[in-house]
Design a protein around this motif. Structure first.
Motif, PDB file in Angstrom:
ATOM      1  N   LEU A 139       0.763  -1.192  -0.024  1.00 39.13           N
ATOM      2  CA  LEU A 139      -0.081   0.138   0.105  1.00 39.13           C
ATOM      3  C   LEU A 139       1.215   1.321   0.111  1.00 39.13           C
ATOM      4  CD1 LEU A 139      -2.869  -0.849   2.399  1.00 39.13           C
ATOM      5  CD2 LEU A 139      -3.269  -0.652  -0.103  1.00 39.13           C
ATOM      6  N   PRO A 140       0.885   2.026  -0.891  1.00 36.14           N
ATOM      7  CA  PRO A 140       1.939   3.165  -1.211  1.00 36.14           C
ATOM      8  C   PRO A 140       1.298   4.980  -0.161  1.00 36.14           C
ATOM      9  CG  PRO A 140       0.588   2.927  -2.886  1.00 36.14           C
ATOM     10  CD  PRO A 140      -0.263   1.927  -2.078  1.00 36.14           C
ATOM     11  N   ASP A 141       2.427   4.809   0.772  1.00 34.02           N
ATOM     12  CA  ASP A 141       2.650   5.861   1.105  1.00 34.02           C
ATOM     13  C   ASP A 141       3.932   6.965   0.623  1.00 34.02           C
ATOM     14  OD1 ASP A 141       0.523   5.574   3.733  1.00 34.02           O
ATOM     15  OD2 ASP A 141       2.054   4.325   3.980  1.00 34.02           O
ATOM     16  N   VAL A 142       3.372   7.565   0.210  1.00 31.03           N
ATOM     17  CA  VAL A 142       4.244   8.755  -0.882  1.00 31.03           C
ATOM     18  C   VAL A 142       5.023   9.749   0.051  1.00 31.03           C
ATOM     19  CG1 VAL A 142       5.136   9.331  -3.268  1.00 31.03           C
ATOM     20  CG2 VAL A 142       3.963   7.047  -2.991  1.00 31.03           C
ATOM     21  N   ARG A 143       5.583  10.520   0.121  1.00 31.07           N
ATOM     22  CA  ARG A 143       5.713  11.606   0.738  1.00 31.07           C
ATOM     23  C   ARG A 143       6.508  12.528  -0.114  1.00 31.07           C
ATOM     24  NH1 ARG A 143       6.351  10.493   7.495  1.00 31.07           N
ATOM     25  NH2 ARG A 143       4.547   9.539   7.464  1.00 31.07           N
ATOM     26  N   VAL A 144       6.136  13.948  -0.133  1.00 27.31           N
ATOM     27  CA  VAL A 144       6.565  14.809  -1.826  1.00 27.31           C
ATOM     28  C   VAL A 144       7.180  16.887  -0.485  1.00 27.31           C
ATOM     29  CG1 VAL A 144       7.077  16.085  -3.743  1.00 27.31           C
ATOM     30  CG2 VAL A 144       5.732  13.434  -3.133  1.00 27.31           C
ATOM     31  N   LYS A 145       7.544  16.625  -0.651  1.00 25.87           N
ATOM     32  CA  LYS A 145       8.282  18.058  -0.076  1.00 25.87           C
ATOM     33  C   LYS A 145       9.407  19.351  -1.462  1.00 25.87           C
ATOM     34  CE  LYS A 145       9.814  20.916   4.253  1.00 25.87           C
ATOM     35  NZ  LYS A 145      10.243  19.992   5.348  1.00 25.87           N
TER      36      LYS A 145
END
Length: 514
Positions: A52-58
């Motif tokens: 299950l994807p957990d993608v964090r972008v900053k």
């Protein structure tokens, strides 16, 4: 003698000089493309292993149009020895197989590194682990002339928490202010097509965009398959022959092609008058050409199946649409597998009506396009989907696109999406793809027509009931005066029955969307 100087250039050098063909033609487009490419790589690293994807972008502004982007995922991680090549060698990757994936060429992530290198003199920093006892960090750049990774620094640290995933950090010259609408729209549309993903984006202004998963159900990951006989060319067959251990042409066909059994292979070889027992390595060039050409014409091969594809499915697509738009009604369908040029594909489509769907100007249509789960945000009017929408007579389905709020959704998944450009922005009008999109929309439109008809019927019933409620007391009073009775006749019981009938009919007719 001619004074012309001839020389070869590397693949990295070619894309360095022609980066606009991959979507890096200006700082605005490059900002959007870098975010998209790194997020796609992060999602692929999760979905292909049923994580299950957990993608964090900053994204952080460092002044003078320089931005620093950090993308973190919880995917399978990259093996230690492959990290330098995965980010430092153009056209190196794990996507050169026959299965559905977002990327095609293993190009997007490397182009982001290349763009950062030539605009901000930046190195890419990659931290990864596959959940073992160590996590490793590389700082890399690309030797453009030789298309090789240059390792500037590498470090191995203990990983006591058994963290698994990849973190990519890169600097580049960009223009977030003008790219912001497309980037935010990209995350919004990605959350529609991936309702099982957690997406988090913090922009340079400190604004948090968060899209939480609403289900833990994921589509099955795609399986790698062999080439289909209709989708090969002469060079591919020559390479397959050189790599094959089969001693007869019959075994070669059975062992190396998708959905070709002994009976099918024998019938094919009989139809082209080839000896099944001949050694495939002894074939002459003209015989290979003959086999390949006849394969494309032979219609008795079974069509490719869909095990190499990973569709979203009607339920998940509906979940994403309902969360975003809360429509009054949504019709969703999935077409059976089809194929073009030997490549299997499946079309999924939806039409949503009402709710939070805005009413568009008369000359605009709200269309959301996805290809292998990638939102397509550019060049809508060049896409085959728009061509199909314009040629369907929607009034046959009680749909007036100029006065009613509709949104169209289409998702195409295939081992090879027929993009018109390397930048993956719009889909070519292949007749097979066009046909499937058309029938998918028509299937949805029939459901919309059924819903609108029932809604119209309920409205008529409600108007009729209002008339009864208004005039029954007057008629009752009039009847009493005519008959000379002391009490007016009772109409309450009849009115109550009509009200109950109208309510039950309405509940049966309105199909809940959530």
């Amino acid at each position: 003698m001619s004074g012309e100087k001839f020389r070869a250039i590397s693949v990295a050098d070619f894309f360095y000089k022609n980066r606009e063909i991959a979507g890096f033609d200006n700082p605005v487009r490059a900002t959007y493309t870098i975010v998209r490419e790194l997020v796609e790589n992060a999602l692929d690293a999760c979905e292909q292993y049923s994580i299950l994807p957990d993608v964090r972008v900053k994204l952080i502004s460092e002044g003078e149009s320089i931005y620093r982007l950090k993308v973190e995922d919880n995917g399978i991680g990259i093996p230690y020895e492959q990290v330098p090549y995965a980010f430092g060698q153009v056209l190196f990757g794990s996507k050169y197989t026959l299965r559905q994936s977002r990327g095609i060429f293993g190009l997007g992530g490397k182009m982001a590194v290349l763009y950062g290198q030539i605009t901000a003199h930046s190195e890419v920093k990659v931290t990864s682990s596959q959940g073992g006892y160590e996590k490793y960090t590389f700082e890399l750049s690309i030797n453009i002339q030789e298309n090789k990774p240059i390792i500037r620094r590498k470090e191995i640290k203990p990983n006591p928490s058994r963290w698994r995933g990849t973190i990519v950090e890169i600097k580049f010259e960009g223009d977030y202010a003008r790219a912001k609408p497309k980037i935010v729209e990209y995350f919004k549309q990605t959350s529609i097509i991936l309702p099982y993903a957690n997406l988090l984006f913090i922009d340079p202004d400190g604004i948090l965009y968060r899209f939480d998963r609403i289900t833990n159900i994921m589509p099955k990951p795609p399986q790698e398959v062999k080439p289909h006989p209709h989708g090969v060319d002469i060079e591919m067959v020559k390479r397959m022959i050189n790599a094959s251990r089969s001693s007869t042409l019959l075994d070669f066909l059975v062992n190396n092609f998708h959905r070709v059994g002994y009976a099918t292979a024998l019938n094919f070889l009989k139809s082209i008058k080839m000896d099944p027992k001949i050694d495939p390595r002894s074939l002459k060039p003209e015989e290979i050409v003959k086999i390949v050409n006849k394969m494309k014409e032979y219609n008795d091969f079974r069509p490719p199946d869909a095990q190499c594809l990973s569709c979203i499915g009607p339920d998940l697509l509906k979940m994403g649409i309902v969360r975003e738009f809360q429509p009054e009604f949504v019709a969703v369908t999935q077409r059976p597998p089809s194929a073009y040029s030997g490549h299997p594909f499946i079309v999924e489509a939806a039409i949503a009506y009402g709710g939070r769907i805005p009413l568009t100007p008369p000359d605009e249509i709200l269309v959301y396009r996805f290809a292998n789960k990638i939102p397509l945000l550019y060049d809508l009017h060049s896409d085959v989907t728009m061509k199909v929408i314009k040629k369907i007579n929607w009034r046959r389905y009680k749909m007036d696109l100029t006065t009613m709020p509709f949104a169209f959704f289409v998702h195409i998944c295939s081992t090879k999406i027929p993009y018109k450009t390397v930048g993956k922005e719009f889909i070519a009008d292949k007749p097979e793809v066009e046909h499937e999109i058309e029938w998918a929309f028509k299937t949805c439109a029939r459901q919309i027509r059924q819903y609108l008809s029932k809604k119209e019927k309920i409205n008529v019933m409600q108007k009729r009931l209002s008339i009864f409620e208004k005039y029954f007391p007057i008629l009752s009073q009039y009847a009493m005066e005519l008959s000379g009775e002391s009490k007016p006749p009772s109409y309450e019981k009849l009115l109550r029955r009509l009200q109950i009938h109208a309510k039950e009919n309405g509940e049966r007719s309105i199909i809940k969307t959530n």
